[in-house]
Design a protein around this motif. Sequence first.
Motif, PDB file in Angstrom:
ATOM      1  N   ASP A  91      37.543  48.278  26.422  1.00  0.00           N
ATOM      2  CA  ASP A  91      37.421  48.668  25.019  1.00  0.00           C
ATOM      3  C   ASP A  91      36.426  49.816  24.846  1.00  0.00           C
ATOM      4  O   ASP A  91      36.662  50.748  24.074  1.00  0.00           O
ATOM      5  CB  ASP A  91      36.987  47.474  24.165  1.00  0.00           C
ATOM      6  CG  ASP A  91      38.099  46.445  24.000  1.00  0.00           C
ATOM      7  OD1 ASP A  91      39.259  46.783  24.292  1.00  0.00           O
ATOM      8  OD2 ASP A  91      37.802  45.310  23.587  1.00  0.00           O
ATOM      9  N   GLU A 449      39.483  32.427  27.012  1.00  0.00           N
ATOM     10  CA  GLU A 449      40.830  32.409  26.438  1.00  0.00           C
ATOM     11  C   GLU A 449      40.782  32.300  24.916  1.00  0.00           C
ATOM     12  O   GLU A 449      41.589  32.920  24.217  1.00  0.00           O
ATOM     13  CB  GLU A 449      41.621  31.241  27.027  1.00  0.00           C
ATOM     14  CG  GLU A 449      41.996  31.445  28.495  1.00  0.00           C
ATOM     15  CD  GLU A 449      42.792  30.288  29.053  1.00  0.00           C
ATOM     16  OE1 GLU A 449      42.928  29.267  28.345  1.00  0.00           O
ATOM     17  OE2 GLU A 449      43.284  30.401  30.198  1.00  0.00           O
ATOM     18  N   ALA A 452      39.842  35.743  23.677  1.00  0.00           N
ATOM     19  CA  ALA A 452      40.975  36.657  23.849  1.00  0.00           C
ATOM     20  C   ALA A 452      42.049  36.395  22.797  1.00  0.00           C
ATOM     21  O   ALA A 452      42.641  37.330  22.247  1.00  0.00           O
ATOM     22  CB  ALA A 452      41.556  36.513  25.250  1.00  0.00           C
ATOM     23  N   THR A 453      42.305  35.125  22.487  1.00  0.00           N
ATOM     24  CA  THR A 453      43.301  34.784  21.464  1.00  0.00           C
ATOM     25  C   THR A 453      42.859  35.278  20.099  1.00  0.00           C
ATOM     26  O   THR A 453      43.658  35.844  19.337  1.00  0.00           O
ATOM     27  CB  THR A 453      43.521  33.263  21.426  1.00  0.00           C
ATOM     28  OG1 THR A 453      44.002  32.824  22.700  1.00  0.00           O
ATOM     29  CG2 THR A 453      44.532  32.892  20.353  1.00  0.00           C
ATOM     30  N   ARG A 455      40.892  37.759  19.508  1.00  0.00           N
ATOM     31  CA  ARG A 455      40.977  39.221  19.508  1.00  0.00           C
ATOM     32  C   ARG A 455      42.415  39.681  19.285  1.00  0.00           C
ATOM     33  O   ARG A 455      42.662  40.632  18.537  1.00  0.00           O
ATOM     34  CB  ARG A 455      40.429  39.763  20.829  1.00  0.00           C
ATOM     35  CG  ARG A 455      40.386  41.285  20.887  1.00  0.00           C
ATOM     36  CD  ARG A 455      39.883  41.795  22.225  1.00  0.00           C
ATOM     37  NE  ARG A 455      38.458  41.535  22.377  1.00  0.00           N
ATOM     38  CZ  ARG A 455      37.947  40.698  23.272  1.00  0.00           C
ATOM     39  NH1 ARG A 455      38.749  40.028  24.093  1.00  0.00           N
ATOM     40  NH2 ARG A 455      36.644  40.528  23.360  1.00  0.00           N
ATOM     41  N   ARG A 456      43.377  39.007  19.926  1.00  0.00           N
ATOM     42  CA  ARG A 456      44.787  39.374  19.743  1.00  0.00           C
ATOM     43  C   ARG A 456      45.233  39.163  18.304  1.00  0.00           C
ATOM     44  O   ARG A 456      45.937  39.991  17.729  1.00  0.00           O
ATOM     45  CB  ARG A 456      45.677  38.557  20.692  1.00  0.00           C
ATOM     46  CG  ARG A 456      45.710  39.071  22.107  1.00  0.00           C
ATOM     47  CD  ARG A 456      46.881  38.470  22.855  1.00  0.00           C
ATOM     48  NE  ARG A 456      46.824  37.017  22.888  1.00  0.00           N
ATOM     49  CZ  ARG A 456      46.216  36.317  23.833  1.00  0.00           C
ATOM     50  NH1 ARG A 456      45.597  36.951  24.825  1.00  0.00           N
ATOM     51  NH2 ARG A 456      46.208  34.996  23.804  1.00  0.00           N
ATOM     52  N   ILE A 457      44.821  38.045  17.711  1.00  0.00           N
ATOM     53  CA  ILE A 457      45.191  37.759  16.314  1.00  0.00           C
ATOM     54  C   ILE A 457      44.610  38.814  15.390  1.00  0.00           C
ATOM     55  O   ILE A 457      45.284  39.308  14.476  1.00  0.00           O
ATOM     56  CB  ILE A 457      44.710  36.353  15.918  1.00  0.00           C
ATOM     57  CG1 ILE A 457      45.483  35.283  16.713  1.00  0.00           C
ATOM     58  CG2 ILE A 457      44.878  36.131  14.423  1.00  0.00           C
ATOM     59  CD1 ILE A 457      44.957  33.877  16.517  1.00  0.00           C
ATOM     60  N   ARG A 459      43.809  41.915  16.116  1.00  0.00           N
ATOM     61  CA  ARG A 459      44.491  43.194  16.314  1.00  0.00           C
ATOM     62  C   ARG A 459      45.889  43.173  15.708  1.00  0.00           C
ATOM     63  O   ARG A 459      46.351  44.183  15.182  1.00  0.00           O
ATOM     64  CB  ARG A 459      44.557  43.520  17.807  1.00  0.00           C
ATOM     65  CG  ARG A 459      43.212  43.946  18.384  1.00  0.00           C
ATOM     66  CD  ARG A 459      43.314  44.280  19.851  1.00  0.00           C
ATOM     67  NE  ARG A 459      42.059  44.837  20.338  1.00  0.00           N
ATOM     68  CZ  ARG A 459      41.807  45.132  21.598  1.00  0.00           C
ATOM     69  NH1 ARG A 459      42.742  44.924  22.510  1.00  0.00           N
ATOM     70  NH2 ARG A 459      40.644  45.642  21.958  1.00  0.00           N
ATOM     71  N   ASP A 460      46.569  42.033  15.802  1.00  0.00           N
ATOM     72  CA  ASP A 460      47.903  41.928  15.183  1.00  0.00           C
ATOM     73  C   ASP A 460      47.787  42.091  13.671  1.00  0.00           C
ATOM     74  O   ASP A 460      48.655  42.737  13.045  1.00  0.00           O
ATOM     75  CB  ASP A 460      48.542  40.594  15.536  1.00  0.00           C
ATOM     76  CG  ASP A 460      48.961  40.518  17.003  1.00  0.00           C
ATOM     77  OD1 ASP A 460      49.045  41.593  17.636  1.00  0.00           O
ATOM     78  OD2 ASP A 460      49.206  39.405  17.506  1.00  0.00           O
ATOM     79  N   THR A 465      48.603  47.404  18.282  1.00  0.00           N
ATOM     80  CA  THR A 465      49.292  46.733  19.392  1.00  0.00           C
ATOM     81  C   THR A 465      48.743  47.126  20.728  1.00  0.00           C
ATOM     82  O   THR A 465      49.305  46.824  21.755  1.00  0.00           O
ATOM     83  CB  THR A 465      50.796  47.070  19.346  1.00  0.00           C
ATOM     84  OG1 THR A 465      50.955  48.497  19.424  1.00  0.00           O
ATOM     85  CG2 THR A 465      51.432  46.540  18.090  1.00  0.00           C
TER      86      THR A 465
END
Length: 466
Positions: A91, A449, A452-453, A455-457, A459-460, A465
């Motif tokens: 990042d 984990e 990371a989850t 962070r993905r949420i 960003r979504d 993406t």
Amino acid sequence: MSEVPHLSPEMLAVMQRAAMPDFARWQQMVHATGGCAQPVRLHGERYTLDSRTGEMLDMYRTADEPTGFLLTACGNRRASRCPACSVVYKDDTYHLIITGLRGGKGVPEEVSQHPRAFVTFTAPSFGAVHAHREQSGRALPCRPRRDRPVCEHGRPQGCGRRHERDDAQIGQPLCLDCYDYIGAVLWNAHAGALWRKFTKTMPSVLARLLGITRRELRQTVRLSYAKVAEYQARGLVHFHAVVRLDGPDGPTDRPPDHITIDLLDHAVRRTAEQGAVRIEDGPPSPIRWGEQLDVRPVYVSAELDGMSDQRVARYVAKYATKGAESAGTVDRPIRHAWEIARLKVTEHARRMIYTCFSLADLPPYRHLPLRQWAHMLGYGGHFSTKSRHYSIRLGDLRQARARYRAEQARLMANVPVLDAANTLTVAEWRYAGSGHRHGEAFWAEVARERIATARRIRRDREGDTG
């Protein structure tokens, strides 16, 4: 009466760690490191004093912690060593690259109007290898059958198979005995010097193309760049670089109108052709770049005939966390020659490692740290570098993150706001060990984990993406 399920020794250790009285505080520390796989344990204390009166304003001691120590992240950039810290490094690298292309974080947005190109420098060929070839999304044979001569060892120089991108054979020599391992290792060992030669030579090339002197060039244009090294499957490094032309004052200064992307393209190619590094008492042929040189203009968003700045930043950041392990070798130093035969590596990587150890004993190459970098197949240079004026520094990003975390910790502890101008912080830290102890790696991975989850949420939701 129901039977108690049988637990493996590893899971039993996990449950025992969760039952310890300091587990809640230890979890907080692990979460603060992002779920680091190799955290560093510290002993020590930190005192904050009023510099005018000497009054103690705040005190922290690891002796008061339930754990008896403080955890801090290892900071390793390699994803193979620490997935959590490598994400942070990735990042940071993305922001370092994108600010040099779009501006932000102290870099003016006008920098996006400067000529810039995404350049890929490759190594020459040291022997035929299996390769992935495709056309219109369809895999093609490694080499056409009519182009499959037989080498002096009786092996065909083409296999005729269609290799998919994840085929383990890609990058492996068609004939191990024909492959020039000495040349390959020496190229890796001098790749950093070849890059430095490029950055020092390009201003002279630019001056000649413009018909001016080096002194006049310094008053007209400044070269800025950021580069990252990547290992190809054949075990040789190549460099991805963002090269930008600024005015004499750097990113705040737009270059003259006659400084164009075409001039930059021409200068990069001319400089790469001229670049060469000679080895004293070594092989007569100098170290040079390979024939494959890719120069693409970088645009703000539209692809056009080049690449978008966001795509370039993501691409560079992706490879900033990879090492030589992607070429079939190991990610740790090799201390002794007898270890090489036991390594779980490809035969191609094993021969390159052996070559590093063998060359290290020869007089022309004793100045090269080949044994030290044998696990890197001879390459000992930096994986990520940039010129001073390209953009912000990684250290700036880390300091900003540290200040943010310190502020969050202050709020959680309900510590009053301190005037930095009138305070003095004294700290002493001592190394107490690293890595996770019995039963802790499981919970660290759970924390990683979860982070990371989240962070993905996030960003979504933001529509990113990348």
